[in-house]
Design a protein around this motif. Structure first.
Motif, PDB file in Angstrom:
ATOM      1  N   ARG A 131       5.690   4.908   5.107  1.00  0.00           N
ATOM      2  CA  ARG A 131       4.708   5.244   4.071  1.00  0.00           C
ATOM      3  C   ARG A 131       4.453   6.741   4.020  1.00  0.00           C
ATOM      4  NH1 ARG A 131       3.046   0.190   5.533  1.00  0.00           N
ATOM      5  NH2 ARG A 131       2.001   0.884   7.424  1.00  0.00           N
TER       6      ARG A 131
ATOM      7  N   LYS B 260       0.858  -1.201   0.000  1.00  0.00           N
ATOM      8  CA  LYS B 260       0.000   0.000   0.000  1.00  0.00           C
ATOM      9  C   LYS B 260       0.893   1.250   0.000  1.00  0.00           C
ATOM     10  CE  LYS B 260      -0.735  -0.056   4.994  1.00  0.00           C
ATOM     11  NZ  LYS B 260      -1.141  -1.222   5.758  1.00  0.00           N
TER      12      LYS B 260
ATOM     13  N   ARG C 230       3.435 -10.243   7.143  1.00  0.00           N
ATOM     14  CA  ARG C 230       3.074  -9.187   6.188  1.00  0.00           C
ATOM     15  C   ARG C 230       3.884  -7.927   6.487  1.00  0.00           C
ATOM     16  NH1 ARG C 230      -1.674 -10.671   8.852  1.00  0.00           N
ATOM     17  NH2 ARG C 230      -1.574  -8.579   9.712  1.00  0.00           N
TER      18      ARG C 230
ATOM     19  N   MET D  31       3.672  -7.966  11.565  1.00  0.00           N
ATOM     20  CA  MET D  31       3.941  -6.865  10.663  1.00  0.00           C
ATOM     21  C   MET D  31       5.344  -6.330  10.985  1.00  0.00           C
ATOM     22  SD  MET D  31       0.002  -5.405  10.674  1.00  0.00           S
ATOM     23  CE  MET D  31       0.488  -3.751  10.928  1.00  0.00           C
ATOM     24  N   SER D  32       5.710  -5.199  10.402  1.00  0.00           N
ATOM     25  CA  SER D  32       7.098  -4.736  10.522  1.00  0.00           C
ATOM     26  C   SER D  32       7.613  -4.677  11.960  1.00  0.00           C
ATOM     27  CB  SER D  32       7.262  -3.364   9.869  1.00  0.00           C
ATOM     28  OG  SER D  32       7.117  -3.507   8.477  1.00  0.00           O
TER      29      SER D  32
ATOM     30  N   ASN E 155      -4.139  -3.353   0.495  1.00  0.00           N
ATOM     31  CA  ASN E 155      -5.297  -3.103   1.348  1.00  0.00           C
ATOM     32  C   ASN E 155      -6.533  -2.651   0.582  1.00  0.00           C
ATOM     33  OD1 ASN E 155      -2.835  -2.712   3.021  1.00  0.00           O
ATOM     34  ND2 ASN E 155      -4.400  -2.581   4.602  1.00  0.00           N
TER      35      ASN E 155
ATOM     36  N   ILE F 204      -5.639  -7.688   1.777  1.00  0.00           N
ATOM     37  CA  ILE F 204      -5.496  -7.782   3.239  1.00  0.00           C
ATOM     38  C   ILE F 204      -6.270  -6.694   3.983  1.00  0.00           C
ATOM     39  CG2 ILE F 204      -3.250  -8.946   3.118  1.00  0.00           C
ATOM     40  CD1 ILE F 204      -1.913  -6.247   3.732  1.00  0.00           C
TER      41      ILE F 204
ATOM     42  N   GLY G   1       5.434  -4.220   5.406  1.00  0.00           N
ATOM     43  CA  GLY G   1       5.403  -3.041   4.542  1.00  0.00           C
ATOM     44  C   GLY G   1       6.598  -2.160   4.801  1.00  0.00           C
ATOM     45  N   SER G   2       6.526  -1.349   5.865  1.00  0.00           N
ATOM     46  CA  SER G   2       7.571  -0.342   6.109  1.00  0.00           C
ATOM     47  C   SER G   2       8.960  -0.949   6.341  1.00  0.00           C
ATOM     48  CB  SER G   2       7.167   0.577   7.264  1.00  0.00           C
ATOM     49  OG  SER G   2       6.734  -0.175   8.362  1.00  0.00           O
TER      50      SER G   2
HETATM   51  C1  LIG Z   1      -0.199  -2.023   6.336  1.00  0.00           C
HETATM   52  C2  LIG Z   1      -0.457  -3.418   6.738  1.00  0.00           C
HETATM   53  C3  LIG Z   1       0.597  -4.300   7.003  1.00  0.00           C
HETATM   54  C4  LIG Z   1       2.059  -3.899   6.974  1.00  0.00           C
HETATM   55  O1  LIG Z   1       2.319  -2.923   7.921  1.00  0.00           O
HETATM   56  P1  LIG Z   1       3.846  -2.522   8.300  1.00  0.00           P
HETATM   57  O2  LIG Z   1       3.753  -2.105   9.713  1.00  0.00           O
HETATM   58  O3  LIG Z   1       4.208  -1.420   7.379  1.00  0.00           O
HETATM   59  O4  LIG Z   1       4.667  -3.715   8.100  1.00  0.00           O
HETATM   60  C5  LIG Z   1       0.285  -5.617   7.331  1.00  0.00           C
HETATM   61  N1  LIG Z   1      -0.985  -6.040   7.407  1.00  0.00           N
HETATM   62  C6  LIG Z   1      -2.029  -5.217   7.164  1.00  0.00           C
HETATM   63  C7  LIG Z   1      -3.405  -5.760   7.272  1.00  0.00           C
HETATM   64  C8  LIG Z   1      -1.799  -3.889   6.831  1.00  0.00           C
HETATM   65  O5  LIG Z   1      -2.827  -3.087   6.610  1.00  0.00           O
END
Ligand SMILES: *Cc1c(COP(=O)(O)O)cnc(C)c1O
Length: 241
Positions: free
Chosen positions: A239, A45, A230, A214-215, A67, A89, A232-233
């Motif tokens: 972001r 995202k 999962r 997550m991160s 997302n 997700i 992202g950052s």
């Molecule tokens: C944004 C998001 C992530 C990743 O988030 P980070 O903290 O950047 O790793 C994982 N899962 C969902 C459902 C998200 O919305």
């Protein structure tokens, strides 16, 4: 592409992915689960296609998560998706099922019986079986979607009677926690639900995937039994919306 032709942004992504993979292996080793495989999803995202393609082309990322339906469909034509799976997700509004279902391998964020029924109805129409995860609101947060732990049996029971959905596991986004012990307790609760449903052996339900971490917390998620994280950052940097 050779290393020389990559810019700094790309080199950072490559480095970040290498580090994340090492952290995952270390986390597995620390709990004596060395051989286990954990899928690394790149959460894309707000990330532009050039950076996403770097992760795919240079690092062999083969799973991406988005997302928002609109954002994903806008970027999709520019992505190098050969051999790459895509998962939704984020919360899915029922009026967008039609648009997204044919475009992704899995919907991880099935968070109500109503959404489950509507997905089943539409995938029946296009003669498919939609692959889904059930999203659990493990922290019982008002601000979050997902079924409550005590509602899980009912939605699993319903799903097992539907012909056009296949439940492949569970997903969660636990609350932000200060302490390691707190976040690990949420992940452990998820793992327990995952095992509970696994041993019940229902038709149409295969508990293959436990998507959590997550991160900021994926190392703990892996230690508590996640097999899909999962990120992202941690891969793409902060972001910018
Ligand atoms: C944004 C998001 C992530 C990743 O988030 P980070 O903290 O950047 O790793 C994982 N899962 C969902 C459902 C998200 O919305």
């Amino acid at each position: 592409m050779t290393e020389r032709s990559l810019n700094n942004t790309q080199l950072t992504i490559i480095d970040n992915i290498k580090i994340a993979r090492e952290n995952i292996s270390d986390a597995l080793a620390s709990v004596g689960a060395d051989g286990k495989s954990v899928s690394l999803m790149a959460v894309t995202k707000t990330v532009d296609p050039m950076r996403i393609n770097t992760a795919i082309d240079e690092c062999g990322i083969d799973l991406i998560g988005e997302n928002k339906v609109g954002e994903f469909l806008d970027k999709k034509p520019f992505l190098h998706l050969d051999g790459v799976k895509t998962h939704l997700i984020g919360h899915l509004q029922t009026n967008k099922i039609k648009k997204i279902l044919p475009e992704v391998e899995m919907i991880e964020s099935v968070d109500s019986q109503n959404l489950l029924l509507k997905i089943n109805e539409y995938s029946g129409k296009i003669d498919r079986q939609a692959q889904i995860l059930i999203e659990i609101n493990i922290g019982r947060e008002e601000s979050k979607t997902g079924v409550l732990p005590e509602e899980l049996n009912d939605i699993i029971g319903l799903a097992s009677e539907l012909d056009h959905v296949k439940v492949l596991g569970l997903m969660a986004v636990p609350p932000i926690c200060e302490k390691e012990s707190e976040i690990r307790a949420y992940f452990a609760q998820m793992y327990k639900l995952f095992v509970d449903i696994t041993v019940k052996k229902k038709d149409n339900i295969n508990m293959d995937i436990l998507s959590m971490g997550m991160s900021s917390d994926y190392v703990y998620a892996v230690k508590e039994g996640a097999n899909l994280v999962r990120l992202g950052s941690a891969l793409f940097g902060d972001r910018r919306y």
